[in-house]
Enzyme design. Structure first.
Site, PDB file in Angstrom:
ATOM      1  N   THR A  30     -27.321  62.459  29.406  1.00 17.81           N
ATOM      2  CA  THR A  30     -28.611  62.628  29.836  1.00 17.81           C
ATOM      3  C   THR A  30     -29.467  61.658  29.310  1.00 17.81           C
ATOM      4  OG1 THR A  30     -29.599  63.972  27.867  1.00 17.81           O
ATOM      5  CG2 THR A  30     -28.499  65.205  29.731  1.00 17.81           C
ATOM      6  N   GLY A  31     -30.608  61.285  30.033  1.00 16.03           N
ATOM      7  CA  GLY A  31     -31.680  60.194  29.676  1.00 16.03           C
ATOM      8  C   GLY A  31     -31.558  59.073  30.562  1.00 16.03           C
ATOM      9  N   THR A  64     -32.412  66.037  33.249  1.00 19.32           N
ATOM     10  CA  THR A  64     -30.784  66.309  33.704  1.00 19.32           C
ATOM     11  C   THR A  64     -30.279  67.336  32.820  1.00 19.32           C
ATOM     12  OG1 THR A  64     -30.672  63.921  33.993  1.00 19.32           O
ATOM     13  CG2 THR A  64     -28.639  65.212  33.792  1.00 19.32           C
ATOM     14  N   GLY A 114     -30.414  56.958  32.981  1.00 21.19           N
ATOM     15  CA  GLY A 114     -29.016  56.622  33.876  1.00 21.19           C
ATOM     16  C   GLY A 114     -28.650  55.294  33.738  1.00 21.19           C
ATOM     17  N   ARG A 132     -32.594  55.632  44.962  1.00 21.77           N
ATOM     18  CA  ARG A 132     -32.046  55.336  43.395  1.00 21.77           C
ATOM     19  C   ARG A 132     -31.144  56.273  42.987  1.00 21.77           C
ATOM     20  NH1 ARG A 132     -31.976  57.946  38.344  1.00 21.77           N
ATOM     21  NH2 ARG A 132     -32.234  56.580  36.656  1.00 21.77           N
ATOM     22  N   GLY A 172     -28.709  57.654  39.789  1.00 23.94           N
ATOM     23  CA  GLY A 172     -28.787  57.356  38.350  1.00 23.94           C
ATOM     24  C   GLY A 172     -27.185  57.459  37.881  1.00 23.94           C
ATOM     25  N   ASP A 173     -26.820  58.068  36.356  1.00 26.65           N
ATOM     26  CA  ASP A 173     -25.671  58.202  36.205  1.00 26.65           C
ATOM     27  C   ASP A 173     -24.995  59.222  36.288  1.00 26.65           C
ATOM     28  OD1 ASP A 173     -27.553  59.307  34.592  1.00 26.65           O
ATOM     29  OD2 ASP A 173     -26.217  59.180  32.602  1.00 26.65           O
TER      30      ASP A 173
HETATM   31  N1  GLY Z   1     -29.471  60.784  33.755  1.00 28.94           N
HETATM   32  C1  GLY Z   1     -30.355  60.960  34.653  1.00 28.94           C
HETATM   33  C2  GLY Z   1     -30.655  59.993  35.744  1.00 28.94           C
HETATM   34  O1  GLY Z   1     -31.150  58.751  34.792  1.00 28.94           O
HETATM   35  O2  GLY Z   1     -30.930  59.977  36.780  1.00 28.94           O
END
Ligand code: GLY
Length: 383
Positions: free
Chosen positions: A281-282, A230, A284, A258, A260-261
């Site tokens: 980032t990381g 990310t 999500g 799926r 993410g955040d």
């Molecule tokens: N932070 C990116 C994800 O988990 O998709």
């Protein structure tokens, strides 16, 4: 040498991962003493913040701000470079695919001065989801478009479809697919030679020996630790106007669909032009559960510094696991924040990468782009 089955390879790797995580410590985590932001003056405008993979692209965004341009143009110019880069395997073109071998991208934008937002999720075949997210904001009455609808919308606005799966990402996906089970038909059968030889045969011809070694080491890493790379980028201009964007190919090998955040306003990105901006980032899933970026901005509204605000959001993540470091070691998560005055901060769940390097983020204060250390909630690295 004795041949390895895929399951043996997986279990051996898992066992070493668990051994590395054996230092279980109970009780509430204390934030590590923060060593400061490397002598970078705080409270300067214009200023840009990005996750570390944005370092080399920040010059482009800062040039826009220095010419009096809009903060949203600045952050998008920055991340578009990374989305176009096939060597960043966590964003845009070249991003690692889902479990079906299909690259699905997520992105969001927020524009502080007009208090608007746009986002796309599970977007296929379009390499710049952040640009599509901006169009959702500007050319629709919605905030979030997903999947085939997002693709049709992008095509309606002139985006061209392309295959986003690079040779490198495809090879890693195939190696991952073949490593998953002895009970399916992917990969050679029970009499297969060891994993390393099988994976090496997936690589294209013509690589030098060092290139093959580097490629194999990377494949092993992304199989054992599926990345959630990310890029997040935040900007404040000389008048205190803010914008932000977050864009990603998401968790490698994820289940199709799926999300993410990154495309969720309030999780992977939040901007309030009265207060500041934040992103993540990381992993999500953890950010979503604490509504991370919104939490960071609300903490800044209550008077915390950007770094303190990021640490508070991470405290909530740790709390969701009863502060159990063994489980917390299974992932990493970082928050980045920038307030209206140009004060920036970043914090990481773990202070170091698995390779032992300090977790960092990138800033550009108008003179040069540079990396600065994140504050860390927990000492050490994820497993
Ligand atoms: N932070 C990116 C994800 O988990 O998709």
């Amino acid at each position: 040498m004795k041949g390895w089955t895929r399951r043996q390879f997986f279990l051996t790797s898992l066992a070493s991962g668990l051994a590395a995580a054996a230092g279980r410590v109970l009780g509430a985590p204390e934030a590590q003493a923060f060593q400061g932001t490397g002598g970078v003056p705080q409270g300067k405008r214009p200023l840009m913040v990005a996750s570390a993979n944005g370092l080399r692209a920040l010059d482009r965004g800062m040039a826009i701000l220095q010419q009096g341009g809009d903060t949203l143009d600045a952050v998008l110019a920055t991340v578009n470079l990374v989305e176009d880069d096939p060597n960043d395997t966590s964003v845009g073109y070249g991003g690692l695919p889902n479990e079906d071998g299909v690259v699905e991208l997520d992105a969001s934008v927020m524009h502080g001065p007009t208090r608007r937002a746009g986002a796309v999720a599970s977007l296929r075949e379009i390499k710049n989801p952040s640009r599509v997210a901006r169009l959702v904001m500007e050319r629709t009455d919605h905030v979030l478009l997903v999947g085939p609808g997002a693709l049709r919308f992008a095509e309606a606005h002139g985006f061209e479809r392309q295959n986003l799966l690079t040779e490198r990402a495809r090879t890693a996906w195939l190696a991952w697919k073949e490593s998953m089970s002895d009970r399916d038909s992917w990969g050679p059968g029970l009499d297969s030679p060891e994993w390393r030889e099988r994976t090496a045969r997936l690589l294209p011809a013509g690589l030098s020996e060092p290139e093959r070694e580097e490629w194999l080491a990377w494949i092993r890493e992304v199989i054992l630790h599926p990345p959630t790379g990310t890029i997040n980028c935040l900007a404040v201009d000389s008048r205190g106007n803010l914008s932000g964007t977050t864009t990603t190919s998401g968790l490698a090998w994820k289940i199709a669909g799926r999300v993410g955040d990154s495309p969720l306003i309030g999780a992977g990105l939040y901007v309030d032009n009265d207060v500041g901006a934040a992103g993540s980032t990381g992993r999500g899933e953890e950010c979503i559960k604490v509504n991370g970026a919104h939490t960071v901005v609300e903490m800044m509204r209550q008077g915390k510094t950007p770094t303190e605000a990021c640490l508070e959001a991470l405290h909530r993540v740790a709390r969701n696991y009863g502060n159990d470091r063994t489980r917390l070691r299974r992932f990493h998560l970082l928050f980045y924040a920038l307030n209206k005055d140009g004060v920036h901060g970043g914090a990481s769940l773990w202070g170091a990468t698995r390779g032992g390097r300090p977790r960092q983020y990138a800033i550009h204060d108008g003179t040069a782009a540079r990396l600065v250390d994140c504050a860390a909630l927990l000492e050490g690295a994820e497993a």
